[in-house]
Design a protein around this motif. Structure first.
Motif, mmCIF file in Angstrom:
data_model
loop_
_atom_site.group_PDB
_atom_site.id
_atom_site.type_symbol
_atom_site.label_atom_id
_atom_site.label_comp_id
_atom_site.label_asym_id
_atom_site.label_seq_id
_atom_site.Cartn_x
_atom_site.Cartn_y
_atom_site.Cartn_z
ATOM 1 N N UNK A 321 0.458 -1.340 0.142
ATOM 2 C CA UNK A 321 0.006 0.365 -0.178
ATOM 3 C C UNK A 321 0.693 1.400 -0.065
ATOM 4 N N UNK A 322 2.258 1.478 1.073
ATOM 5 C CA UNK A 322 2.779 2.830 0.654
ATOM 6 C C UNK A 322 3.201 2.945 0.039
ATOM 7 N N UNK A 323 4.123 1.976 -1.113
ATOM 8 C CA UNK A 323 4.760 1.538 -2.388
ATOM 9 C C UNK A 323 3.842 1.948 -3.730
ATOM 10 N N UNK A 324 2.143 1.835 -3.391
ATOM 11 C CA UNK A 324 1.259 2.561 -4.690
ATOM 12 C C UNK A 324 1.188 4.167 -4.169
ATOM 13 N N UNK A 325 1.525 4.311 -3.191
ATOM 14 C CA UNK A 325 1.027 6.244 -3.289
ATOM 15 C C UNK A 325 1.857 6.934 -2.879
ATOM 16 N N UNK A 326 3.797 6.193 -2.303
ATOM 17 C CA UNK A 326 4.214 6.994 -1.982
ATOM 18 C C UNK A 326 6.010 7.293 -3.320
ATOM 19 N N UNK A 327 6.023 8.231 -3.649
ATOM 20 C CA UNK A 327 6.443 8.486 -5.448
ATOM 21 C C UNK A 327 8.992 7.445 -4.278
ATOM 22 N N UNK A 328 9.054 7.650 -5.155
ATOM 23 C CA UNK A 328 10.202 6.352 -4.498
ATOM 24 C C UNK A 328 11.423 7.831 -3.762
ATOM 25 N N UNK A 329 11.269 8.729 -4.495
ATOM 26 C CA UNK A 329 12.036 10.145 -2.945
ATOM 27 C C UNK A 329 11.762 10.216 -2.035
#
Length: 395
Positions: A321-329
């Motif tokens: 869920x975090x990886x879906x809504x937060x950009x890599x940086x």
């Protein structure tokens, strides 16, 4: 092979490489975790102290995750941070064999949690870059399956050692072998994939974490607060003589095997249905409380199974869920903040349940169920906002 196919194959290979790292690391940690409750009891710790130690380790680790996640985002030194965390694990787990009192054992437990907290956000950022190519739920589910395969083997090793020696302390020395294996596997992964973690753009994609992320963290915090520690379950099993000492790590080994299987299932469900899949997992996990604390031997086995299935759902869904809504940086800081709040709430829940255990098992069970039901409700409510945020993150 097309460029897309090459990227997917490389991503899968990297996920498998990190999977072997986690296999050995979890063999070490979960092997120790499976016997730490009765080990502390034999050193003179009470139920409240066992809950305090388990929760304190998570709370200390939580505060360090906040630091290590932000530090990883600023420096992009994902590999050095991860390697240092695994080295610490290599040292402190075998040292538990030499702990002469529960206070010394508690310090080593906290030190082990410290190593995991340092390496966790950096490793999760490296992993999230690969899961982007294959589906976050599937990628994290595969990684969790490796996790839990090791988590099953560690307790099985402890079963054999404890059954032979009829003591918990010397068993920790055997865990130096998988701890060294995790370190070597990480170096091999670094050698085979030297560019992993360097491809993320240095320009800022998000200037701040999205608001829905903090609601997501709050829901996860409620879940952590209501989730019982296995050491407290193990303490209860031994105190009530439900099982022999050597059977406790065997139960834990079975739980970890089920955890890995359910992580794969819930990973695929997450990719299809989103965070609603986790809400279903919570409805299973909350049954661990009445089964584990209010039932007999059959209830204990069912409780451990429900506890394991719920953890599998968390392993596959929460990081996805975090990886879906937060950009890599921003992911290092996001994983750090998430794990920080999760750890503090786990600590508060562990202490509360440890105190309630000595007063009323009914109150303990009610507390855990209410916290988990509140979390499930929040995750259902967040389905829409999370889906919208995920679409925004792709633009």
């Amino acid at each position: 092979m097309t460029l897309t196919g090459q990227k997917r194959a490389t991503a899968i290979r990297f996920i498998v490489c990190l999977g072997f790292v986690s296999f050995f690391a979890d063999m070490t940690y979960e092997g120790a975790y499976s016997i730490i409750g009765p080990f502390l009891k034999n050193l003179g710790a009470s139920a409240a102290q066992v809950g305090l130690i388990a929760g304190l380790g998570e709370m200390v680790a939580a505060s360090l995750r906040l630091f290590s996640g932000r530090f990883a985002d600023r420096t992009r030194a994902y590999w050095p941070i991860a390697i240092f965390g695994y080295v610490l694990n290599l040292v402190v787990v075998p040292a538990l064999a030499f702990a002469g009192n529960w206070q010394m054992a508690a310090l080593l437990v906290v030190a082990e949690r410290t190593g995991k907290s340092l390496r966790g956000p950096a490793r999760d950022v490296l992993l999230s870059e690969a899961t982007h190519e294959v589906g976050h739920g599937f990628g994290y589910g595969v990684h969790a399956a490796f996790d839990q395969a090791g988590a099953m083997m560690g307790p099985l090793l402890m079963v054999a050692v404890v059954a032979r020696q009829n003591r918990f302390g010397p068993a920790f020395l055997w865990l130096a072998i998988p701890a060294a294996g995790a370190f070597v596997a990480l170096l091999v992964a670094r050698l085979l994939h030297p560019n992993q973690g360097t491809a993320a753009p240095k320009q800022v994609s998000q200037t701040r974490l999205p608001r829905v992320f903090w609601w997501y963290v709050a829901a996860a915090g409620l879940l952590a607060c209501g989730y019982v520690d296995f050491p407290l379950l193990a303490f209860h099993f031994e105190k009530t003589a439900l099982t022999k000492p050597a059977v406790i790590p065997l139960l834990y080994a079975g739980a970890m095997g089920l955890n890995g299987l359910t992580a794969l299932i819930f990973g695929k469900l997450f990719d299809r249905y989103g965070i609603g899949a986790l809400a279903g997992g919570i409805l299973i996990s909350l049954l661990a409380l009445p089964f584990g604390f209010l039932g007999g031997l059959g209830g204990a086995i069912a409780g451990v199974a429900c506890w394991a299935a719920g953890l599998g759902a968390q392993d596959a869904c929460l990081r996805s869920g975090i990886a879906q809504v937060v950009s890599m940086n921003k992911r290092g800081g996001a994983f750090g903040a998430f794990n920080g709040v999760y750890g503090v709430m786990w600590f508060l829940g562990s202490v509360t349940m440890g105190l309630l255990y000595e007063r009323s098992l009914i109150a303990l069970v009610a507390f855990g169920i209410l916290m988990q039901l509140a979390a499930a409700g929040m995750f259902v409510w967040l389905r829409g906002p999370l889906a919208a945020a995920a679409q925004d993150a792709k633009r």
